[in-house]
Write an enzyme that holds these catalytic residues in place. Structure first.
Site, PDB file in Angstrom:
ATOM      1  N   SER A   1     -10.928   4.087   0.119  1.00 44.51           N
ATOM      2  CA  SER A   1     -10.662   3.588  -1.231  1.00 44.51           C
ATOM      3  C   SER A   1      -9.324   2.870  -1.215  1.00 44.51           C
ATOM      4  O   SER A   1      -8.340   3.378  -0.683  1.00 44.51           O
ATOM      5  CB  SER A   1     -10.610   4.769  -2.212  1.00 44.51           C
ATOM      6  OG  SER A   1     -10.297   4.310  -3.505  1.00 44.51           O
ATOM      7  N   LYS A   2      -9.289   1.689  -1.800  1.00 43.81           N
ATOM      8  CA  LYS A   2      -8.026   0.951  -1.876  1.00 43.81           C
ATOM      9  C   LYS A   2      -7.347   1.395  -3.175  1.00 43.81           C
ATOM     10  O   LYS A   2      -7.417   0.713  -4.199  1.00 43.81           O
ATOM     11  CB  LYS A   2      -8.319  -0.557  -1.836  1.00 43.81           C
ATOM     12  CG  LYS A   2      -7.101  -1.404  -1.540  1.00 43.81           C
ATOM     13  CD  LYS A   2      -7.505  -2.827  -1.187  1.00 43.81           C
ATOM     14  CE  LYS A   2      -6.306  -3.764  -1.180  1.00 43.81           C
ATOM     15  NZ  LYS A   2      -5.281  -3.451  -0.185  1.00 43.81           N
ATOM     16  N   ALA A   3      -6.764   2.588  -3.116  1.00 42.55           N
ATOM     17  CA  ALA A   3      -6.199   3.217  -4.311  1.00 42.55           C
ATOM     18  C   ALA A   3      -4.676   3.133  -4.279  1.00 42.55           C
ATOM     19  O   ALA A   3      -4.059   3.303  -3.225  1.00 42.55           O
ATOM     20  CB  ALA A   3      -6.652   4.670  -4.389  1.00 42.55           C
TER      21      ALA A   3
END
Ligand code: PMP
Length: 300
Positions: free
Chosen positions: A148-150
């Site tokens: 996840s590109k969180a």
């Protein structure tokens, strides 16, 4: 921002925005390139699909469809007058109850565009950069979600980047929690050895990079074997060629790791970099399907 076009100086949030406190945001880094038929967004659908995936992994319903985000981005670029730009869509938990359970906080969405040159420098793209293996391990999938590109997760990259820069290197290379090579602080990594390209697999705590996928495709089209497998730290230094890929950095060769010379950008790196640059800039018809062309007044 949240469905409206907002002036740069008015694109503000409240200090009690949940994401500011707890890192509850997901985002994308996308680029549009000035082609001779106007701006073209590179692999826009793939980036928007990854944004959706990042949000899903953090239980965050996006209030706009992929198509709405895409259309808004087109209009934003058109209005901005920019012909090439970096595009930053962001979805985050906004102002609401201040506690760790974010599920009743609103999900806010913004998209910003601005001009941004080569992230690791034009000289870096041409001559290669110096990198060091970070003392910080890439986040473990046992505690957060590398896929996840969180936003909050980027503290891990920020620590690695600060350490590398303060020590005089341009980029950090992170190992995963098993000690295998993972990726750069904001780029995926490839090595070349005896004519074969190797890159860490999905299980090495990497982000599933869209540049990475593009490079794998280009290599396949060239008939150059690409192997996704665990890479030992020593293999970095012993490689014939090493390079990093990402939307911001594009393809940037690495000429030195841990003060050991790998050498100037090699043949495989150069060939792939050339094809990739052509694909990004709309100069290679074979990869035209990767471009989402934006209609702008001056191009008609
Ligand atoms: N890894 C990390 C940690 C990143 O932040 C990025 C940049 N998004 C990448 C890899 C490369 O991904 P992409 O090619 O999709 O930009």
């Amino acid at each position: 921002m949240n469905g409206e076009f907002v002036a740069w100086e008015d694109a503000k949030v409240h200090v009690l925005t949940h994401a500011l406190h707890y890192g509850t945001g997901v985002f994308e880094g996308v680029r549009a390139y000035a082609t001779d038929q106007g701006p073209a967004i590179f692999r826009h659908f793939d980036h928007l699909a990854r944004l959706e995936a990042s949000a899903k992994l953090y239980y965050m319903p996006l209030p706009f469809s992929t198509e709405e985000l895409r259309t808004a981005t087109h209009e934003l670029i058109s209005r901005s007058g920019l012909r090439s730009c970096y595009i930053r869509p962001l979805a985050f938990r906004g102002h609401g109850p201040m506690g760790l359970d974010p599920e009743s906080n609103p999900v806010e969405v913004s998209i910003a565009v601005w001009e941004w040159g080569a992230y690791l420098g034009d000289a870096g793209k041409r001559d290669g950069i110096r990198a060091r293996v970070s003392s910080w391990r890439r986040m473990s999938p046992q505690s957060t979600i590398p896929h996840s590109k969180a936003t909050g997760q980027y503290l891990n990259s920020v620590l690695a980047k600060i350490e590398a820069k303060r020590a005089g290197y341009e980029e950090a290379i992170m190992l995963d929690d098993h000690g295998h090579v993972s990726e750069g602080s904001g780029e995926n990594l490839f090595i070349v050895k005896d004519g074969t390209i190797f890159t860490p697999p999905q299980t090495a705590s990497i982000l599933d990079g869209i540049s990475r996928r593009s490079i794998i495709q280009i290599a396949a089209d060239l008939g150059t074997p690409v192997v996704e497998r665990a890479i030992a730290r020593a293999e970095l230094v012993l490689a014939d060629e090493v390079f990093l890929v990402g939307t911001a950095a594009e393809l940037t060769p690495v000429r030195e790791v841990d003060d050991i010379e790998i050498g100037p950008p090699g043949e495989v790196t150069r060939e792939i970099q050339g094809i990739y640059d052509d694909a990004l800039n709309g100069r290679n018809p074979r990869y035209e399907h990767w471009l989402d062309r934006v209609a702008v007044p001056s191009a008609v």
